[in-house]
Motif scaffolding. Structure first.
Motif, PDB file in Angstrom:
ATOM      1  N   ALA A   1      40.111  40.196  79.780  1.00 38.63           N
ATOM      2  CA  ALA A   1      39.891  40.318  78.341  1.00 38.63           C
ATOM      3  C   ALA A   1      41.192  40.017  77.618  1.00 38.63           C
ATOM      4  N   VAL A   2      41.125  39.118  76.652  1.00 38.75           N
ATOM      5  CA  VAL A   2      42.321  38.750  75.874  1.00 38.75           C
ATOM      6  C   VAL A   2      42.213  39.434  74.518  1.00 38.75           C
ATOM      7  N   THR A   3      43.159  40.303  74.224  1.00 36.73           N
ATOM      8  CA  THR A   3      43.074  41.132  73.032  1.00 36.73           C
ATOM      9  C   THR A   3      44.341  41.036  72.212  1.00 36.73           C
ATOM     10  N   SER A   4      44.263  41.584  71.011  1.00 34.77           N
ATOM     11  CA  SER A   4      45.439  41.650  70.135  1.00 34.77           C
ATOM     12  C   SER A   4      45.247  42.823  69.192  1.00 34.77           C
ATOM     13  N   GLY A   5      46.316  43.320  68.658  1.00 33.25           N
ATOM     14  CA  GLY A   5      46.207  44.448  67.745  1.00 33.25           C
ATOM     15  C   GLY A   5      45.695  44.030  66.380  1.00 33.25           C
ATOM     16  N   LYS A   6      46.039  42.823  65.954  1.00 33.84           N
ATOM     17  CA  LYS A   6      45.663  42.360  64.628  1.00 33.84           C
ATOM     18  C   LYS A   6      45.255  40.900  64.691  1.00 33.84           C
TER      19      LYS A   6
ATOM     20  N   LYS B   1      45.263  34.475  69.002  1.00 37.00           N
ATOM     21  CA  LYS B   1      44.655  34.953  70.247  1.00 37.00           C
ATOM     22  C   LYS B   1      43.584  33.994  70.758  1.00 37.00           C
ATOM     23  N   SER B   2      42.689  33.546  69.884  1.00 36.12           N
ATOM     24  CA  SER B   2      41.603  32.665  70.311  1.00 36.12           C
ATOM     25  C   SER B   2      42.134  31.311  70.767  1.00 36.12           C
TER      26      SER B   2
ATOM     27  N   LEU C   1      36.423  35.009  84.534  1.00 39.37           N
ATOM     28  CA  LEU C   1      35.700  35.107  83.266  1.00 39.37           C
ATOM     29  C   LEU C   1      36.675  35.628  82.219  1.00 39.37           C
ATOM     30  N   LEU C   2      36.945  34.808  81.210  1.00 38.04           N
ATOM     31  CA  LEU C   2      37.811  35.219  80.104  1.00 38.04           C
ATOM     32  C   LEU C   2      36.943  35.713  78.954  1.00 38.04           C
ATOM     33  N   ILE C   3      37.389  36.762  78.290  1.00 34.02           N
ATOM     34  CA  ILE C   3      36.679  37.292  77.127  1.00 34.02           C
ATOM     35  C   ILE C   3      37.625  37.280  75.940  1.00 34.02           C
ATOM     36  N   ASP C   4      37.280  36.495  74.929  1.00 34.12           N
ATOM     37  CA  ASP C   4      38.075  36.460  73.703  1.00 34.12           C
ATOM     38  C   ASP C   4      37.645  37.641  72.840  1.00 34.12           C
ATOM     39  N   MET C   5      38.462  38.668  72.814  1.00 33.23           N
ATOM     40  CA  MET C   5      38.124  39.906  72.126  1.00 33.23           C
ATOM     41  C   MET C   5      38.418  39.811  70.632  1.00 33.23           C
ATOM     42  N   PRO C   6      37.713  40.572  69.810  1.00 29.69           N
ATOM     43  CA  PRO C   6      38.098  40.653  68.403  1.00 29.69           C
ATOM     44  C   PRO C   6      39.391  41.432  68.274  1.00 29.69           C
ATOM     45  N   PRO C   7      40.142  41.220  67.209  1.00 29.45           N
ATOM     46  CA  PRO C   7      41.381  41.983  67.046  1.00 29.45           C
ATOM     47  C   PRO C   7      41.095  43.465  66.831  1.00 29.45           C
ATOM     48  N   GLY C   8      42.043  44.288  67.210  1.00 27.99           N
ATOM     49  CA  GLY C   8      41.921  45.716  66.953  1.00 27.99           C
ATOM     50  C   GLY C   8      41.258  46.480  68.088  1.00 27.99           C
TER      51      GLY C   8
ATOM     52  N   LEU D   1      32.804  46.934  81.279  1.00 24.41           N
ATOM     53  CA  LEU D   1      33.703  46.299  82.252  1.00 24.41           C
ATOM     54  C   LEU D   1      34.989  47.117  82.420  1.00 24.41           C
ATOM     55  N   PRO D   2      34.878  48.340  82.917  1.00 24.30           N
ATOM     56  CA  PRO D   2      36.074  49.184  83.041  1.00 24.30           C
ATOM     57  C   PRO D   2      37.089  48.657  84.053  1.00 24.30           C
ATOM     58  N   HIS D   3      36.648  47.724  84.916  1.00 24.73           N
ATOM     59  CA  HIS D   3      37.552  47.173  85.931  1.00 24.73           C
ATOM     60  C   HIS D   3      38.290  45.924  85.438  1.00 24.73           C
ATOM     61  N   ALA D   4      38.022  45.485  84.203  1.00 24.13           N
ATOM     62  CA  ALA D   4      38.613  44.241  83.704  1.00 24.13           C
ATOM     63  C   ALA D   4      40.127  44.354  83.556  1.00 24.13           C
ATOM     64  N   GLU D   5      40.771  43.193  83.657  1.00 23.07           N
ATOM     65  CA  GLU D   5      42.198  43.102  83.370  1.00 23.07           C
ATOM     66  C   GLU D   5      42.358  42.685  81.913  1.00 23.07           C
ATOM     67  N   VAL D   6      43.476  43.041  81.325  1.00 20.85           N
ATOM     68  CA  VAL D   6      43.673  42.797  79.896  1.00 20.85           C
ATOM     69  C   VAL D   6      44.986  42.063  79.655  1.00 20.85           C
ATOM     70  N   LEU D   7      44.871  40.992  78.854  1.00 19.99           N
ATOM     71  CA  LEU D   7      46.050  40.282  78.347  1.00 19.99           C
ATOM     72  C   LEU D   7      46.220  40.643  76.876  1.00 19.99           C
ATOM     73  N   VAL D   8      47.421  41.033  76.498  1.00 21.74           N
ATOM     74  CA  VAL D   8      47.701  41.396  75.111  1.00 21.74           C
ATOM     75  C   VAL D   8      48.506  40.269  74.467  1.00 21.74           C
ATOM     76  N   VAL D   9      47.979  39.738  73.356  1.00 24.78           N
ATOM     77  CA  VAL D   9      48.664  38.659  72.636  1.00 24.78           C
ATOM     78  C   VAL D   9      49.312  39.232  71.385  1.00 24.78           C
ATOM     79  N   THR D  10      50.552  38.869  71.157  1.00 28.41           N
ATOM     80  CA  THR D  10      51.280  39.306  69.972  1.00 28.41           C
ATOM     81  C   THR D  10      52.139  38.157  69.469  1.00 28.41           C
ATOM     82  N   THR D  11      52.770  38.352  68.339  1.00 26.15           N
ATOM     83  CA  THR D  11      53.788  37.420  67.850  1.00 26.15           C
ATOM     84  C   THR D  11      55.141  38.113  67.990  1.00 26.15           C
TER      85      THR D  11
END
Length: 376
Positions: free
Chosen positions: A111-116, A121-122, A225-232, A244-254
């Motif tokens: 899952a690819v996520t970001s705080g804002k 991210k997308s 499988l990549l998941i483009d998450m909404p921000p927040g 998907l509690p077993h998923a790995e997470v990538l955090v995108v920031t500036t």
């Protein structure tokens, strides 16, 4: 059946259905085949009426039959599966388990996520998916940013009317469109042509959408499988954490401190749901002008700060890479040609490619998971 007919059947059965990605012989799409002199008569049955891949399948079937020695002419009779045949095929494709991405699955879910919003991210997710596919991996991509979906446009999955193509349906099973080797699904593919492209849904609808993407979309056997998450850290983040509690997470920031502070929160929520943090990607990093001047438009150090804040004793979260601000990256997104394909020598493309390499060399542990083997 003559020897020629057997050879024609073998050749035709090897043709790959472009949507299901499996040989049509394996899918029971090949019907009667006969040979009269140098003429081959081939019958095939498409999965549905109006199959979007019909012309391609018929052409490749004709070419496969004509490739058999002694065949000078090919006649192809195209039919459609009966409802019973189609239902049997759907059940065989789906298999026993509807949820293909459980903890026991060998597919890596990231899952690819970001705080804002607004951190790219997308764009990073789309390019990363294409980069992974270019390395020979089977890649799927879910656009879970329901309110702000943009993945179809970033991958060029739009028609002349500017709208994404709808997935082909086999009963209640959906076949995702493919772009640059990436099987992709997005809510934008389901909006009616006369509707506004805006989606105004609350929690239950969002949860159901994500759940359907995971259970009713046939991605086939995936490596990633990549998941483009909404921000927040809202409803979708919670739903993905539950499903998907077993998923790995990538955090995108500036690199900006304000963005980095918020990005940490998305990583913390992911960890609270049991997901593991794969790493941090810093986007919109400093770029170098032709005269050598370095421009750090959004400051510096944000990515490293997020990685440090999310690291704990025994769980170091790495900064996987920094993607510089790049006109080519932006332009590629605007025209639907990912920079890793359109301008592979660009500094942003090279950074994303390096991140893809880092991900492919970081393997999820198989401890505690069942493997697809049986006793003989």
């Amino acid at each position: 059946m003559s020897v020629h007919a057997e050879e024609v059947r073998r050749a035709v059965s090897a043709v790959i259905d472009p949507e299901l990605r499996r040989p049509i012989g394996e899918l029971d799409m090949v019907r009667d085949i006969s040979v009269e002199g140098t003429v081959a008569h081939v019958g095939i049955a498409l999965t549905i009426v109006g199959c979007p891949a019909a012309d391609r399948i018929e052409r490749e079937v004709r070419e496969a039959a004509a490739s058999v020695a002694g065949i000078a002419e090919v006649s192809v009779d195209v039919g459609v599966m009966t409802p019973a045949e189609r239902s049997a095929l759907v059940e065989r494709i789906r298999g026993v388990k509807r949820m293909a991405f459980t903890a026991d699955s060998l597919t890596r879910v990231i899952a690819v996520t970001s705080g804002k919003g607004g951190v790219g991210k997308s764009t990073v997710t789309a390019n990363l998916a294409v980069a992974l596919a270019a390395r020979g991996l089977a890649v799927g991509l879910i656009d879970a940013d329901v309110h702000g979906f943009s993945i179809p446009g970033l991958l060029g999955l739009v028609g002349d009317d500017g709208r994404p193509p709808q997935p082909t349906r086999l009963d209640d099973l959906m076949l995702p469109p493919v772009a640059y080797g990436v099987k992709t699904i997005s809510i934008g593919m389901f909006l009616p042509p006369d509707a506004s492209p805006a989606v105004a849904w609350r929690g239950p609808m969002l949860h159901r959408t994500v759940q359907q993407f995971l259970t009713d979309v046939h991605f086939g056997d995936l490596d990633v499988l990549l998941i483009d998450m909404p921000p927040g850290t809202g409803d979708v983040a919670i739903s993905v954490g539950q499903l998907l509690p077993h998923a790995e997470v990538l955090v995108v920031t500036t690199p900006q401190a304000a963005a980095a502070d918020v990005a940490v929160r998305s990583g913390v929520v992911a960890r609270q749901t049991g997901q593991s943090l794969l790493g941090v990607i810093e986007n919109m990093a400093a770029f170098t002008l032709p005269d050598g001047t370095v421009v750090d438009l959004f400051g510096e150090g944000g990515g490293a700060a997020v990685a440090a804040a999310l690291s704990t004793d025994g769980d170091t979260v790495p900064l996987l890479g920094s993607v510089a601000l790049s006109p080519a990256l932006r332009q590629g997104g605007d025209v639907g040609v990912p920079v890793v394909v359109g301008s592979p020598g660009d500094v942003a493309a090279q950074a994303i490619s390096s991140i893809a390499d880092a991900i492919t060399t970081t393997r999820r542990s198989l401890a505690g998971r069942s493997l697809p083997v049986s006793r003989t």
